[in-house]
Design a protein around this motif. Structure first.
Motif, mmCIF file in Angstrom:
data_model
loop_
_atom_site.group_PDB
_atom_site.id
_atom_site.type_symbol
_atom_site.label_atom_id
_atom_site.label_comp_id
_atom_site.label_asym_id
_atom_site.label_seq_id
_atom_site.Cartn_x
_atom_site.Cartn_y
_atom_site.Cartn_z
ATOM 1 N N ALA A 1 -4.200 2.829 8.899
ATOM 2 C CA ALA A 1 -5.650 2.333 8.324
ATOM 3 C C ALA A 1 -6.517 1.533 9.214
ATOM 4 C CB ALA A 1 -5.263 1.436 7.085
ATOM 5 N N GLU B 1 1.630 -3.522 7.531
ATOM 6 C CA GLU B 1 2.268 -2.176 7.393
ATOM 7 C C GLU B 1 1.183 -1.020 7.349
ATOM 8 O OE1 GLU B 1 6.227 -3.863 4.810
ATOM 9 O OE2 GLU B 1 4.538 -2.693 3.710
ATOM 10 N N ALA B 2 0.231 -1.561 6.565
ATOM 11 C CA ALA B 2 -1.148 -0.422 6.321
ATOM 12 C C ALA B 2 -1.934 -0.142 7.627
ATOM 13 C CB ALA B 2 -1.932 -1.124 5.484
ATOM 14 N N HIS C 1 2.079 -6.635 4.081
ATOM 15 C CA HIS C 1 1.600 -5.202 3.432
ATOM 16 C C HIS C 1 0.409 -5.014 4.321
ATOM 17 C CE1 HIS C 1 3.535 -6.161 -0.721
ATOM 18 N NE2 HIS C 1 4.516 -5.620 0.101
ATOM 19 N N ILE D 1 -1.722 6.987 3.182
ATOM 20 C CA ILE D 1 -2.445 6.781 4.388
ATOM 21 C C ILE D 1 -2.177 7.571 5.463
ATOM 22 C CG2 ILE D 1 -3.066 4.818 6.179
ATOM 23 C CD1 ILE D 1 -2.232 2.905 3.921
ATOM 24 N N TYR E 1 0.893 -1.251 -0.007
ATOM 25 C CA TYR E 1 -0.109 -0.142 0.084
ATOM 26 C C TYR E 1 0.988 1.367 -0.066
ATOM 27 C CZ TYR E 1 -3.847 -2.925 1.625
ATOM 28 O OH TYR E 1 -4.808 -4.023 1.429
ATOM 29 N N ASP E 2 0.317 2.387 -0.407
ATOM 30 C CA ASP E 2 1.087 3.712 -0.339
ATOM 31 C C ASP E 2 0.697 4.071 1.171
ATOM 32 O OD1 ASP E 2 1.844 6.359 -0.634
ATOM 33 O OD2 ASP E 2 1.189 6.419 -2.860
ATOM 34 N N LEU E 3 1.832 3.821 1.821
ATOM 35 C CA LEU E 3 1.858 4.449 3.399
ATOM 36 C C LEU E 3 1.746 5.645 3.515
ATOM 37 C CD1 LEU E 3 4.127 1.393 4.691
ATOM 38 C CD2 LEU E 3 1.545 1.231 4.497
ATOM 39 N N ALA F 1 -1.828 -4.563 -2.149
ATOM 40 C CA ALA F 1 -1.487 -5.511 -1.193
ATOM 41 C C ALA F 1 -0.939 -6.567 -1.790
ATOM 42 C CB ALA F 1 -2.963 -5.901 -0.377
ATOM 43 N N LEU G 1 -8.850 -2.616 5.953
ATOM 44 C CA LEU G 1 -7.745 -3.006 4.794
ATOM 45 C C LEU G 1 -8.520 -3.651 3.773
ATOM 46 C CD1 LEU G 1 -5.455 -4.736 7.442
ATOM 47 C CD2 LEU G 1 -5.351 -2.461 6.591
ATOM 48 N N ALA H 1 -7.318 1.286 3.804
ATOM 49 C CA ALA H 1 -6.248 1.263 2.965
ATOM 50 C C ALA H 1 -6.444 0.513 1.463
ATOM 51 C CB ALA H 1 -5.028 0.409 3.552
ATOM 52 N N ALA I 1 0.269 1.898 10.005
ATOM 53 C CA ALA I 1 0.364 3.193 9.212
ATOM 54 C C ALA I 1 -0.742 4.158 9.528
ATOM 55 C CB ALA I 1 0.459 3.255 7.780
#
Length: 253
Positions: free
Chosen positions: A221, A215-216, A212, A190, A185-187, A207, A224, A203, A219
């Motif tokens: 989210a 991580e979201a 991933h 987010i 994902y584009d962290l 994925a 998901l 998010a 961050a």
């Protein structure tokens, strides 16, 4: 939102679930009714249904397909694509959706968000934002409309902030650069949106592994969303929940 929720997304074209990369190169991924039933049985917390060509083709959401999917769906069900007016939103809700997701129409006519919130309640309204990078903008992210095809020149973080202020209960940004690429994902996106809104943030886009999703969640989210890894059996919802819980992330049982 105390627990992170898992939301498979059914991208719909011509009545079938499809999935592409960077919004193009679509592959068939199955029957939407069968997919919805399977995800509910597997423990998904939410389900998204996106009629991905409705806006581009200038038509309304496929209500008959929405009705069929809603009939087998046992979790909150968000529908988007082709919703251009309060009447369109009302029709989608009447077809069985729990929430409507608006993107291009809401951007072009922000008062539509206010109107939908007034008519149906804040909890029914989601604003989706297709996003791509643009270093010339303050946040580095630009809003795209028309299924990710048209650049707007509008800063995506600012639009997310405005959408929430107008009453959107959930903000759903999808990274065009990450979509379907399975590289994560584009962290920063987010995090950037979480800094300016208090509404739950989804998010979406990128994925490819359980890490991933972790991580979201880390961050910020709250929900998901993913498609390819679920549709093609690469990650099972129960396995993902077990993994996240093992990493200290609170998930719904």
């Amino acid at each position: 939102m105390s627990k992170v929720l898992i939301m498979p997304c059914l991208d719909i074209k011509d009545g079938r679930v499809v999935k592409g990369v960077h919004f193009v190169g679509l592959q068939d991924a199955g029957d939407p009714v069968e997919s919805a039933r399977a995800y509910c049985d597997a423990g998904a917390d939410e389900l998204a249904f996106l009629d991905i060509t409705a806006t581009i083709e200038g038509r309304k959401t496929m209500l008959e397909t929405v009705k069929k999917v809603a009939a087998v769906t046992t979790v909150p069900f968000t529908v988007g694509g082709g919703i251009k007016s309060a009447a369109d939103a009302e029709a989608v809700l009447a077809a069985g959706a729990d929430r409507v997701s608006m993107s291009s129409a809401a951007f072009r006519n922000p008062a539509l968000i206010d109107e939908a919130v007034k008519l149906f309640g804040r909890e029914k309204v989601v604003v989706a934002i297709d996003v791509d990078k643009n270093a010339a903008l303050p946040s580095g992210y630009e809003v795209y409309v028309d299924g990710g095809n048209t650049a707007t020149g509008k800063d995506a973080i600012e639009w997310a902030k405005e959408a929430e202020a107008r009453g959107a209960s959930i903000i759903l940004p999808t990274s065009k650069a990450c979509d379907g690429a399975k590289t994560g994902y584009d962290l920063p996106l987010i995090r950037g949106i979480k800094e300016v809104v208090s509404a739950p943030v989804v998010a979406s886009g990128g994925a490819g592994s359980k890490e991933h999703f972790l991580e979201a969640a880390q961050a910020g989210a709250d929900i998901l969303l993913a498609a390819s890894v679920f549709h093609f059996g690469e990650i099972a919802v129960p396995d993902l929940k077990e993994y996240l819980a093992g990493q200290g992330i609170a998930v719904a049982k």
